[in-house]
Design a protein around this motif. Structure first.
Motif, short mmCIF file in Angstrom:
data_model
loop_
_atom_site.label_atom_id
_atom_site.label_comp_id
_atom_site.label_asym_id
_atom_site.label_seq_id
_atom_site.Cartn_x
_atom_site.Cartn_y
_atom_site.Cartn_z
N LEU A 227 0.85 -1.25 0.06
CA LEU A 227 0.05 0.05 0.10
C LEU A 227 0.93 1.26 0.01
O LEU A 227 0.49 2.20 -0.66
N LEU B 184 2.32 1.86 -3.38
CA LEU B 184 1.21 2.43 -4.25
C LEU B 184 1.08 3.61 -4.16
O LEU B 184 1.05 4.55 -5.23
N ALA B 185 1.11 4.31 -2.84
CA ALA B 185 0.91 5.82 -2.50
C ALA B 185 2.08 6.42 -3.17
O ALA B 185 1.73 7.53 -3.84
N GLU C 83 3.79 5.76 -5.62
CA GLU C 83 3.50 5.82 -7.29
C GLU C 83 2.99 7.01 -7.53
O GLU C 83 3.31 7.73 -8.58
N ILE C 84 2.19 7.28 -6.64
CA ILE C 84 1.24 8.63 -6.92
C ILE C 84 1.84 9.95 -6.68
O ILE C 84 2.03 10.75 -7.23
N ALA C 85 2.50 9.76 -5.24
CA ALA C 85 2.92 11.19 -4.79
C ALA C 85 4.24 10.78 -3.90
O ALA C 85 4.08 9.53 -3.37
N PRO D 172 3.15 11.74 0.12
CA PRO D 172 1.50 11.86 0.52
C PRO D 172 1.21 12.19 1.78
O PRO D 172 2.08 12.18 2.66
#
Lengths: 403, 403
Positions: free
Chosen positions: A50, A53-54, A56-58, A61
């Motif tokens: 998880l 995953l985060a 990858e986005i920011a 975060p």
């Protein structure tokens, strides 16, 4: 009424087979205890996945959104384990941290438990159900989801056990608390029991079976703790009040830690507030200073050494570079080639020869001791990394820590 | 104040790239609208993967625990999309179904929305934030997590739009509502607009772009709906009140459904309560009867045909076997080799020749019509499966449904 709180870590729930085995273990507890609560972590590597995953986005975060994301990990575990128990005809119900009533501070990612509202869990236990609840999670006054940071699930389990006046069993993938790392010293013994105080020293020294934060809480509320292997019938370790034996062993255990760095400052101009200034700076940067040793060099200069986690190397270097002027440091260096060894034992209080034994031993085998600190029940010292295996063997033999 | 509710389905959020694209689309909406709420489903196949996890553990998992498990799917989506928006400097906040205040009945897996408490969402919108909320989820009075069943996320979006007096945009992986299945009829047209009533007929007939339950709700509360492709700039379809055109096309669209079976009962003894008894039995078994046709054979016998979903074949057979005696059915059979075709259009009301055109067309091309039912704006008929492609082409040409 006798209540048992069990906690299973993520590695004990990594797949269907392991979940079934945990369910078998809970079934046994259910046969023996009147009331059973099970606290679980996220399955296997779920939390890491998880987090990836985060990221990858920011890059950075929002902590609130990270908590929203990470909360799903335990929620998956509680529902699956509950299904496995129900299949065994055990009445069971899953509860999230929020449903369990774990009220926390609003510091996301590092929340602290303020209180646990027992209403729901008591209601479910009164109905004769096994409660399977998410560790690591909480909820703020504003109905925001939080996570408790490192050792969070252990902390949930102990906090709930304190509230329910229950025994707390922490199940993990090692057999219990050993006298020393079995990977380092062959035939290290698993301890039958250990005091809260010793355990706190052991836990913070790298014997990472149970988080010191949870042990601290257990000590404060006198929760009977037990640590053992989730998938073995071997006896684990009881952690409780200190008990006196007629013949007490001097040393309970040894910890060997290769993940520290040593910071050395030389020619620091003497000023009253210098030490507090230095350690405040590291504290504010979130760097956990451990061993500290300070000596005077001549009239107005002092020499200072201390250890910090190796993961904070860069941050530490940055601080030293930016402050060497204002702190009046003549020169400084960071030593990565160190191993921190510690021996722990309440017996030390009555037998003051332990430090001497350690130094004799090191000297006799030509192992250089770079730094020493002592507390009531612990001696820690730094040696070169290359010598750590030999030193561990010697100390284990000297203090009878292995069979 | 003008408010927009957007809903993105799971296939539009299947990976990081798609989440970024959705964030771009939300950013555009954020530039144009004063208040924006985004409802999301679980990423890609997450829900199916979670269901598989559960079925590894238990054949028939407890619905409450399934809801506990499935709730994690949307929770992952909301946090990741929120992070992606925050990276674009859009103030955003994620809310679970529970935080969104979606109060539901306590029927797990198939809960219905009772009300939405707007306090939290209004508060966040007042603070100038984009609210990213979980579709499909709700919470009962007892703080138990539920899911809304099929079409749940669409329903959340429409229900919230109704509460906020907002426009509701449903984004999916097709361009909008087509006159007929583009996979079946080349150059099927995307409709610019369609009425709630027609859409409900289209949706329940297999044009599964938006769930009929959501359309029904939109119709009830007069929510302006829009359906379009999440990743295309092409215009989708507006769904709203029926509008009158000077020159109205007779037929709006055609639906072709291969997933039905036809049940035929012959020689059923005439009794007043027979029909209600038969359909009550199927209703109680949760089998959704669609087309119904009944005729008298001689004095006291009737012949009855009706359609049901093919997935209920076994259950249907079981019912018929156990009831043939008490229902006085002489013989019965189930026909799997059928295709249900339907044409929908409000123009039918004023132009009664549609049914005749359909039958002429079928007869002319030797396609056997096994059964017919009609409503105000729809004609449905059964043909042999083998003829469905030919029939679709013929009907599309006859009623000008393709370019």
């Amino acid at each position: 009424m006798s209540t048992l709180v069990q906690k299973y870590g993520g590695s004990s729930l990594a797949n269907r087979k392991k979940i079934e085995k945990v369910a078998d273990r809970v079934q046994k507890a259910w046969d023996e205890w009147e009331r059973v609560v099970v606290i679980v972590s996220a399955m296997g590597d779920t939390t890491d996945e998880l987090i990836n995953l985060a990221h990858e986005i920011a890059d950075d975060p929002d902590p609130r959104e990270m908590d929203m994301l990470l909360n799903t990990g335990e929620q998956i575990s509680i529902s699956l384990l509950t299904m496995a128990l129900q299949k065994r005809d055990i009445p069971a119900v899953s509860l999230t941290g929020s449903q369990l009533g774990v009220a926390t501070t609003d510091r996301h990612q590092k929340a602290r438990i303020k209180d646990i509202d027992q209403d729901r869990v008591q209601e479910e236990l009164d109905r004769g159900r096994v409660v399977v609840a998410a560790g690591f999670q909480g909820v703020t006054e504003d109905n925001e989801y939080t996570t408790l940071g490192r050792g969070g699930s252990d902390t949930t389990a102990v906090a709930l056990a304190a509230k329910l006046e229950a025994r707390c069993e922490i199940y993990t993938d090692v057999a219990g608390i050993h006298t020393c790392d079995p990977g380092l010293v062959e035939r290290a013994r698993c301890l039958e029991k250990i005091s809260y105080e010793e355990m706190m020293e052991m836990a913070s020294l790298g014997a990472e079976v149970i988080h010191p934060r949870a042990v601290e809480l257990a000590c404060k509320y006198e929760v009977p703790l037990y640590v053992g292997d989730a998938f073995s019938q071997d006896e684990g370790t009881d952690i409780g009040e200190e008990t006196e034996y007629l013949e007490e062993s001097v040393i309970t255990g040894m910890a060997v830690n290769l993940d520290d760095i040593q910071i050395n400052l030389r020619g620091v101009k003497k000023r009253k507030d210098m030490l507090s200034k230095i350690f405040e700076t590291f504290g504010e940067a979130g760097i956990n200073i451990d061993m500290i040793s300070q000596l005077m060099n001549g009239e107005n200069k002092m020499q200072l050494s201390f250890t910090a986690p190796a993961e904070d190397f860069q941050e530490t270097e940055k601080i030293l570079k930016s402050r060497e002027q204002s702190w009046n440091v003549k020169n400084w260096w960071i030593n990565e080639d160190i191993c921190k060894m510690s021996v722990i034992g309440p017996g030390m209080r009555s037998q003051p020869g332990v430090a001497a034994s350690v130094f004799n031993l090191m000297q006799q085998y030509d192992i250089m001791v770079r730094m020493v600190t002592t507390s009531e029940i612990k001696i820690s010292w730094l040696i070169p990394t290359a010598d750590h295996e030999k030193a561990a063997e010697l100390v284990a033999r000297e203090f009878d820590l292995a069979d």
